[in-house]
Design a protein around this motif. Structure first.
Motif: not given
Length: 144
Positions: A8-14, A40-48, A50-59
């Protein structure tokens, strides 16, 4: 528990797995607390990266540091690809195929989001910071 051997989680990052579980928890708690509507997913730093996965959640929205208005992350990414600091609300008025010039100081950089609030120092003569129980943590007195 995050178990990478589970199919179930094999293809997902932590981070993605954790966010999905927290979204489910938010939805569950919203049945008990109707005013709980957002996760609220917390801070989003676009240049990081490791944080880019947060932008995949919609809306998903980011708050503009200049206007404090919410802007869809899809529109913000275009500006943040150009500069790590931007007036995100500017993306709301831009056509899909147009980006402001990267040297536009009214859109990009710290000076674009800075404010200049005049402060009368006499208004700060007795500043107190409280903890959630109402206990004073810090008191600053300025005598003029």
């Amino acid at each position: 528990m995050y178990d990478p051997s589970s199919p179930t989680v094999r293809s997902l990052s932590m981070g993605v797995y954790s966010a999905l579980r927290e979204c489910a928890l938010t939805k569950q708690y919203s049945q008990l607390i109707p005013s709980l509507k957002y996760y609220y997913m917390g801070f989003y730093i676009h240049s990081c990266s490791k944080m880019r996965y947060k932008a995949q959640f919609k809306p998903s929205d980011l708050v503009c540091p200049k206007t404090y208005s919410w802007v869809p992350v899809d529109k913000c990414v275009r500006l943040l690809d150009v500069h790590k600091v931007a007036v995100l609300s500017a993306a709301l008025t831009l056509p899909e195929d147009v980006l402001p010039d990267s040297s536009d100081a009214s859109i990009y950089g710290p000076s674009a989001i800075s404010f200049n609030y005049p402060v009368d120092i006499r208004e700060l003569s007795n500043v107190m910071i409280y903890d959630p129980k109402g206990i004073i943590l810090l008191r600053v007195s300025i005598f003029l």
